[in-house]
Design a protein around this motif. Structure first.
Motif, PDB file in Angstrom:
ATOM      1  N   ARG A 370      39.448  38.213  70.936  1.00 49.51           N
ATOM      2  CA  ARG A 370      39.013  36.910  70.440  1.00 49.51           C
ATOM      3  C   ARG A 370      38.670  36.981  68.957  1.00 49.51           C
ATOM      4  O   ARG A 370      39.008  36.087  68.180  1.00 49.51           O
ATOM      5  CB  ARG A 370      37.801  36.419  71.237  1.00 49.51           C
ATOM      6  N   ARG A 371      38.008  38.047  68.555  1.00 49.12           N
ATOM      7  CA  ARG A 371      37.646  38.201  67.148  1.00 49.12           C
ATOM      8  C   ARG A 371      38.895  38.339  66.269  1.00 49.12           C
ATOM      9  O   ARG A 371      38.988  37.746  65.184  1.00 49.12           O
ATOM     10  CB  ARG A 371      36.737  39.414  66.959  1.00 49.12           C
ATOM     11  N   ASN A 372      39.872  39.101  66.717  1.00 47.62           N
ATOM     12  CA  ASN A 372      41.113  39.247  65.950  1.00 47.62           C
ATOM     13  C   ASN A 372      41.850  37.920  65.823  1.00 47.62           C
ATOM     14  O   ASN A 372      42.403  37.594  64.769  1.00 47.62           O
ATOM     15  CB  ASN A 372      42.009  40.296  66.601  1.00 47.62           C
ATOM     16  N   ALA A 373      41.872  37.155  66.916  1.00 44.13           N
ATOM     17  CA  ALA A 373      42.495  35.834  66.859  1.00 44.13           C
ATOM     18  C   ALA A 373      41.724  34.926  65.898  1.00 44.13           C
ATOM     19  O   ALA A 373      42.322  34.194  65.096  1.00 44.13           O
ATOM     20  CB  ALA A 373      42.538  35.214  68.256  1.00 44.13           C
ATOM     21  N   PRO A 392      32.595  27.200  61.714  1.00 43.49           N
ATOM     22  CA  PRO A 392      31.482  28.151  61.674  1.00 43.49           C
ATOM     23  C   PRO A 392      31.935  29.569  61.979  1.00 43.49           C
ATOM     24  O   PRO A 392      33.012  29.799  62.544  1.00 43.49           O
ATOM     25  CB  PRO A 392      30.538  27.626  62.758  1.00 43.49           C
ATOM     26  N   PHE A 393      31.083  30.505  61.627  1.00 44.11           N
ATOM     27  CA  PHE A 393      31.342  31.903  61.940  1.00 44.11           C
ATOM     28  C   PHE A 393      31.387  32.084  63.443  1.00 44.11           C
ATOM     29  O   PHE A 393      30.639  31.450  64.176  1.00 44.11           O
ATOM     30  CB  PHE A 393      30.253  32.788  61.327  1.00 44.11           C
ATOM     31  N   LEU A 394      32.276  32.938  63.904  1.00 43.81           N
ATOM     32  CA  LEU A 394      32.439  33.157  65.334  1.00 43.81           C
ATOM     33  C   LEU A 394      31.138  33.671  65.938  1.00 43.81           C
ATOM     34  O   LEU A 394      30.641  34.733  65.538  1.00 43.81           O
ATOM     35  CB  LEU A 394      33.561  34.169  65.592  1.00 43.81           C
ATOM     36  N   PRO A 395      30.543  32.943  66.860  1.00 44.74           N
ATOM     37  CA  PRO A 395      29.275  33.396  67.443  1.00 44.74           C
ATOM     38  C   PRO A 395      29.480  34.600  68.350  1.00 44.74           C
ATOM     39  O   PRO A 395      30.521  34.752  68.988  1.00 44.74           O
ATOM     40  CB  PRO A 395      28.794  32.183  68.242  1.00 44.74           C
ATOM     41  N   THR A 396      28.479  35.467  68.385  1.00 43.94           N
ATOM     42  CA  THR A 396      28.551  36.605  69.301  1.00 43.94           C
ATOM     43  C   THR A 396      28.306  36.162  70.719  1.00 43.94           C
ATOM     44  O   THR A 396      28.779  36.767  71.667  1.00 43.94           O
ATOM     45  CB  THR A 396      27.504  37.669  68.911  1.00 43.94           C
ATOM     46  N   PRO A 407      40.832  33.177  73.563  1.00 44.94           N
ATOM     47  CA  PRO A 407      41.979  33.593  74.381  1.00 44.94           C
ATOM     48  C   PRO A 407      41.802  33.272  75.851  1.00 44.94           C
ATOM     49  O   PRO A 407      40.725  33.429  76.427  1.00 44.94           O
ATOM     50  CB  PRO A 407      42.045  35.110  74.150  1.00 44.94           C
ATOM     51  N   ILE A 408      42.884  32.803  76.467  1.00 45.25           N
ATOM     52  CA  ILE A 408      42.935  32.584  77.915  1.00 45.25           C
ATOM     53  C   ILE A 408      43.562  33.836  78.522  1.00 45.25           C
ATOM     54  O   ILE A 408      44.734  34.133  78.261  1.00 45.25           O
ATOM     55  CB  ILE A 408      43.800  31.361  78.262  1.00 45.25           C
TER      56      ILE A 408
END
Length: 456
Positions: A370-373, A392-396, A407-408
């Motif tokens: 998910r982070r790479n995407a 926004p920044f991707l939340p943890t 991602p699904i």
């Protein structure tokens, strides 16, 4: 030491400069084209007031352009619309990309890529230049930058799941160079007499009427209830005299107005017509399809470009978490980023699918994917010029499941390694298959429901 020759990129930059100069000197619109070998040519739109061949400055401009762009200079470096056999194929097509708008004393400059692949990545249905289709059927494209990620198998599982919910599903095999989903949905000999390629060939000469393009899928499906699965294959039923390759070699062409006596018809419009014909036949034989699944070809190809940018309402992008996959998607997204309005439209209609996802032994693996995407999306399709709010920044932690970069997963385990879908038509009912695809089909079913809510 001699002056080094232009390379592909520097020649194109020089060509853009000369195009802008020509548009200003003659106050006419100019189209800069690039052919299959990367050779550039200048086209001046003089249809309202033709320019004579010896018009002042034209010969000098052609010479200067040739010198500046060599060896990437077109065979006819400078032409006027009045000299062309079918000028509408250059000046009146949706593939034109405007570089500079017309202003006082100067015409606009546009570019037109005449390529085997890539041109259709830049034109998106739903923009001012390409109005959205008014269709009642929702279309979902399944695409992977790289092949071998289980896209066709996922298409089959999804079709069955949607049909089990009572929906009428049409599956269109658009992997024309390597058809696959047809074998998963139909027994040998159970396909229709003709396929998508046949429609493209026959329609080019006005001969597509009465082609049998669809057939009910013969996948063993005792639990479908009121649902239906229909198949529109890439090729028709194999028989003596049926030459698929000869047809395949002739489909990727735009038709000039002179061919059928109407407006020019680009390849994208021809493919749209083929799919619409398949939908119409399903409606004629049964009912209007609720969902159309487009099993797209992998890689950078015009079929994939048209499918993602023009033919679908939702695109599922299959990804395996490795550098080559993300670099491939980065290249595609960068094409879209060049036109922010189109990029915004596309990012709202795509979702990443974690294909063949090995979850065993690593609970953080999906978060890494998910982070790479997310990183690829941030670098390309988000925070564009004109965006009102920054992503926004991707939340943890937190709910980001509805974001395009969320991602699904389609789970992958050892049981799937030896699965041969052609040996048993009941393979979608196997417990480990249902478990592997459960989250995928549930999520897509929700997307389908949301699409119809937006329509109503």
């Amino acid at each position: 030491m001699s002056t080094p020759a232009n390379r592909f990129d520097t020649a194109w930059q020089a060509a853009l400069t000369h195009a802008a100069q020509l548009a200003a000197e003659h106050n006419r619109d100019v189209v800069l084209t690039r052919d299959l070998l990367g050779r550039a040519s200048l086209l001046i739109d003089d249809r309202e007031a033709p320019l004579p061949a010896d018009a002042p400055g034209l010969a000098e401009a052609a010479t200067a352009f040739s010198e500046a762009t060599h060896p990437f200079t077109g065979l006819d470096p400078l032409q006027t619309a009045s000299e062309l056999f079918a000028p509408e194929l250059f000046f009146d097509v949706p593939e034109l990309v405007e570089v500079t708008a017309p202003h006082e004393g100067s015409g606009r400059v546009s570019t037109l890529e005449r390529t085997v692949v890539g041109g259709d990545w830049a034109t998106v249905t739903g923009t001012e230049s390409e109005p959205p289709q008014t269709r009642q059927t929702r279309r979902i494209a399944l695409y992977g930058f790289k092949g071998g990620v289980g896209r066709s198998t996922a298409t089959t599982v999804l079709a069955r799941s949607l049909a089990e919910r009572g929906l009428c599903v049409l599956v269109v095999d658009l992997d024309l160079e390597s058809p696959g989903v047809s074998n998963l949905l139909a027994e040998p000999g159970a396909t229709p007499a003709y396929g998508v390629v046949d429609h493209l060939v026959e329609s080019a000469v006005g001969n597509a009427e009465d082609l049998e393009l669809v057939a009910r899928a013969s996948l063993d499906s005792p639990k479908l209830g009121n649902g239906d699965i229909w198949l529109a294959p890439a090729a028709g039923t194999t028989r003596p005299g049926y030459d698929y390759l000869a047809k395949l070699n002739r489909i990727y062409t735009d038709l000039p107005a002179a061919v059928l006596g109407g407006a020019p018809t680009p390849f994208a419009a021809r493919l749209e017509q083929a799919i619409a014909a398949c939908e119409a036949q399903v409606e004629e034989k049964a009912r209007r399809p609720d969902v159309v699944l487009l099993d797209s070809r992998a890689g950078i190809h015009d079929i994939a470009a048209v499918t993602l940018t023009r033919l679908c309402d939702q695109a599922l992008l299959f990804a395996v978490d490795n550098p080559s996959t993300w670099e491939g998607y980065r290249m595609l997204f960068e094409q879209w980023r060049r036109q922010p309005a189109q990029a915004r439209l596309l990012r709202d209609r795509i979702r990443i699918v974690a294909a063949m996802f090995h979850s065993a032994g690593d609970i953080d693996r999906l978060s890494i994917l998910r982070r790479n995407a997310y990183d690829i999306f941030m670098k390309t399709l988000y925070n564009l010029p004109g965006d009102e709010d920054e992503e926004p920044f991707l939340p943890t932690k937190g709910d980001v499941d509805d974001k395009p970069y969320a991602p699904i997963p389609i789970l992958f385990g050892n049981d799937l390694v030896g699965l041969d879908p052609l040996r048993s038509r009941k393979w979608p009912e196997l417990p480990f298959v249902r478990a592997a695809y459960r989250e995928f089909v549930d999520t897509v079913e929700t997307l389908v429901q949301d699409m119809y809510k937006e329509q109503s």
